[in-house]
Design a protein around this motif. Structure first.
Motif, short mmCIF file in Angstrom:
data_model
loop_
_atom_site.label_atom_id
_atom_site.label_comp_id
_atom_site.label_asym_id
_atom_site.label_seq_id
_atom_site.Cartn_x
_atom_site.Cartn_y
_atom_site.Cartn_z
N LEU A 15 6.70 6.65 3.95
CA LEU A 15 5.91 6.15 3.13
C LEU A 15 6.70 5.43 1.94
N TYR A 52 -3.46 2.38 12.96
CA TYR A 52 -2.16 2.55 13.18
C TYR A 52 -1.17 3.53 12.37
N GLU A 53 -1.68 3.98 11.30
CA GLU A 53 -1.22 5.05 10.58
C GLU A 53 -1.28 6.53 11.42
N ARG A 72 0.15 4.31 0.13
CA ARG A 72 -0.10 5.48 0.89
C ARG A 72 -0.07 5.28 2.46
N VAL A 73 0.36 4.01 2.73
CA VAL A 73 0.52 3.42 4.00
C VAL A 73 1.91 3.38 4.49
N SER A 74 2.51 3.63 5.56
CA SER A 74 3.93 3.85 5.84
C SER A 74 4.31 2.25 5.82
N LEU A 133 11.04 3.24 9.41
CA LEU A 133 9.61 2.58 9.77
C LEU A 133 8.58 3.52 9.41
N ASP A 134 8.51 4.81 9.64
CA ASP A 134 7.16 5.48 9.30
C ASP A 134 7.15 6.17 7.93
N ALA A 139 7.34 -4.92 13.26
CA ALA A 139 7.56 -3.97 12.17
C ALA A 139 9.08 -3.81 12.25
N ARG A 172 0.88 -1.25 0.00
CA ARG A 172 -0.09 -0.09 -0.07
C ARG A 172 0.71 1.27 0.01
N VAL A 215 -5.44 -0.64 10.13
CA VAL A 215 -4.08 -0.21 9.40
C VAL A 215 -4.17 1.49 9.52
N LEU A 248 2.93 -4.46 17.80
CA LEU A 248 2.87 -4.28 16.00
C LEU A 248 4.26 -3.58 15.60
N ARG A 249 4.29 -2.48 16.33
CA ARG A 249 5.71 -1.67 16.02
C ARG A 249 7.00 -2.59 16.14
N ALA A 303 1.00 6.36 14.22
CA ALA A 303 2.31 6.35 13.83
C ALA A 303 2.89 8.12 13.63
N ARG A 304 1.87 8.73 12.80
CA ARG A 304 2.14 9.92 12.31
C ARG A 304 2.03 11.03 13.57
N GLY A 309 5.75 0.64 8.28
CA GLY A 309 5.22 -0.21 9.65
C GLY A 309 3.87 -0.52 9.58
N GLY A 310 3.19 0.24 8.60
CA GLY A 310 1.65 -0.12 8.64
C GLY A 310 1.55 -1.25 7.58
#
Lengths: 270, 310
Positions: A160, B181-182, A117-119, A157-158, A143, A115, B178, A139-140, B185-186, A121-122
């Protein structure tokens, strides 16, 4: 890991059974043939290479094997902890669960598997969240651990994925797929479009992960050099059919079928 | 509902129990509450289904209404289908009774149904709302009707309608996390401040409509029936009284509501949802209650207390 709880007896028995079996698999796009009558077995810990030129049906076969494309005819069976599951006879919800816990697919184009548009880690955490993990810290942690395992800088990790280079994206795809520790990994031209030094490091990484995690791998490639580095056994496809099959070095060093001979002889040597 | 088909031919003009004796007050030439009785019955059937499966979006044949999409066409159709001549209607828009949308929908039902309207939360039996839940706790004999722009909580994560359907059918909601999470995280916290996704009755993930997350806890085990109408998207869903409504969150990053360091500049409330209002062009601003009725009641009580003490 699937065999750890039971006796070595079972592990021995399981090793005698293929983890993946395709029976007379055919897929047609209208009148056109994607692949026709392909049967194959994949054994635990084995890397099976599928080679052939563009349009020979490699990718269609891979999609059918990995549960993404229901074939027009034939069956795909997956062995999970002693039971044989017919992939396309399963209810779709069950198949999806199976796909995300037992199977990983790394696409040639990372956009298909990540994905954007998702980091990072996500992306890596997605399968874990789908499997019910609801703890942000864990979760982190997973990752981050997987970033390290695929040799990505955990400091990214964060970020994109669109800020990642091609080689990094492939590593991210691998991490995203392996985070649930599947037993089967499908690679669709994993190194195409990467420069040679990046290719070499990625192949090293794949080889290490295959050994460490006892993965069974089906890899589609048009690059015979990649097949030589990674594959144990090769299938050669032409016009949707398997024309030759054998151990990697036997096929590459002593090709029998005229098409395989052509393929091997047309390789560029740097 | 249990009428045997074929035995009696329903008489459209007397159906619904309102028209008996011709005592109905409404707009001449229009049916009671604007919608025809067949449409109302269709919507009521959809509502029954929605109440039976809390949080599940039920498709319905949404009608054209004499107001634009986005102004509450879904909510107004539900209100028209459930309202009776004895009901007392309150309509709020962002908490306020005196905004254009609220005023015109109130006057619409005053004209077409002849019902009494009110701005008092406690006096209303049906409350149609856009983007807020009243501060005053609701009772069992009240119904809250939400106007919903986008009923699908997965819309901005999964654009394919068919895929959304599968996610709901299998309760396969990992993808919602997800997004959370984003957020974390941000921004270090869950940054979603309105339309905060909730799980209803432990099963369906639901959009609570764009209410601030401040209001989300009020939905949990609310004694009033909550109905949601999305006119453009043609979906109706419901939360029956006393149903569990839980916001999605992480075990280690719990759901939290907004807090303000100020109180309402008009009534001094600290426990209400506050709007920030810019008062001049040199940075002046103040905070006031978004719920105009709650604010007015609080001020009236303060005035009463003051005069009582003097």
């Amino acid at each position: 890991m699937a065999f750890s709880s039971e006796s070595s007896n079972q592990a021995e028995w399981a090793a005698k059974e293929p983890v993946l079996r395709a029976v007379r698999l055919s897929h047609f796009y209208g009148q056109r043939v994607g692949c026709a009558g392909v049967s194959l077995d994949l054994w635990p810990g084995e890397v099976l290479g599928i080679v052939g030129e563009s349009g020979s049906g490699k990718s269609t076969l891979l999609r059918c094997l990995s549960g993404w494309q229901e074939p027009s005819q034939g069956r795909v069976q997956i062995r999970r902890e002693g039971e044989v599951l017919d992939l396309y006879a399963l209810e779709e919800s069950v198949r999806r669960r199976l796909l995300r816990t037992q199977i990983g697919v790394v696409f040639q184009r990372a956009e298909e598997g990540v994905r954007m548009r998702v980091s990072a880690g996500g992306n890596i955490g997605e399968r874990l969240m789908a499997e019910g993990m609801r703890h942000y810290g864990r979760l982190r942690e997973s990752a981050r651990r997987w970033m390290e395992r695929v040799e990505l800088d955990p400091a990214r990790l964060d970020d994109l994925p669109c800020t990642y280079s091609g080689g990094m994206l492939q590593r991210l795809q691998i991490a995203k797929n392996l985070v649930t520790e599947p037993r089967l990994l499908f690679l669709d031209e994993p190194t195409t479009g990467l420069d040679v030094s990046v290719q070499a490091r990625l192949l090293d990484l794949l080889r290490r992960l295959v050994r460490e995690m006892n993965l069974s791998v089906v890899m589609v490639t048009h690059d015979l050099a990649v097949a030589r580095v990674l594959a144990h056994r090769l299938l050669v496809m032409m016009g949707g059919q398997v024309v030759e099959e054998g151990l990697m070095d036997r096929v590459l060093d002593d090709p029998q079928h005229p098409y395989t001979q052509l393929l091997v002889s047309s390789r560029l040597v740097a | 509902m249990s009428r045997t088909p074929g035995l009696t031919v329903p008489n459209r003009s007397t159906e619904g129990g309102y028209a008996r004796g011709g005592a109905l007050k409404g707009l001449p030439g229009y049916n009671f509450a604007f919608l025809d009785e067949v449409t109302k019955r269709m919507i009521r059937r959809t509502l029954l289904k929605a109440v039976a499966i809390p949080g599940h979006q039920i498709p319905f044949a949404s009608r054209e209404m004499p107001l634009p999409y986005g102004w509450g066409t879904g909510g107004i159709q539900i209100t028209a289908s459930i309202i009776g001549p004895d009901d007392v209607l309150k309509v709020i828009d962002q908490g306020a009774d005196d905004t254009t949308n609220a005023v015109s929908i109130r006057s619409f039902f005053r004209k077409t149904a002849g019902v009494a309207t009110t701005t008092r939360t406690g006096e209303a039996t049906v409350i149609q709302t856009r983007h807020r839940i009243p501060e005053q706790p609701l009772r069992e004999d009240q119904i809250l009707v939400y106007q919903v722009p986008i009923p699908e909580p997965l819309r901005f994560i999964e654009p394919r309608e068919e895929e959304c359907g599968k996610v709901h059918a299998w309760a396969d909601y990992g993808i919602m996390y997800v997004k959370l999470y984003e957020d974390v995280a941000r921004t270090g916290r869950i940054a979603t401040t309105f339309d905060y996704p909730v799980v209803v009755n432990g099963r369906y993930v639901m959009s609570p409509s764009p209410i601030p997350k401040f209001d989300t806890p009020k939905m949990h085990r609310m004694p009033a029936l909550q109905l949601f109408g999305a006119g453009r998207e043609k979906r109706i869903y419901a939360v029956p009284p006393y149903t569990d409504v839980k916001p999605l969150d992480f075990e280690d990053v719990p759901f939290e509501i907004e807090r303000w360091s100020r109180c309402c500049a008009l009534c001094g409330a600290t426990e209400h949802y506050l709007d920030e209002i810019v008062t001049d062009d040199v940075g002046g601003r103040r905070f006031v209650c978004s719920d105009s009725d709650a604010c007015a009641q609080r001020r009236a009580k303060a005035a009463r207390d003051l005069s009582g003490n003097s």
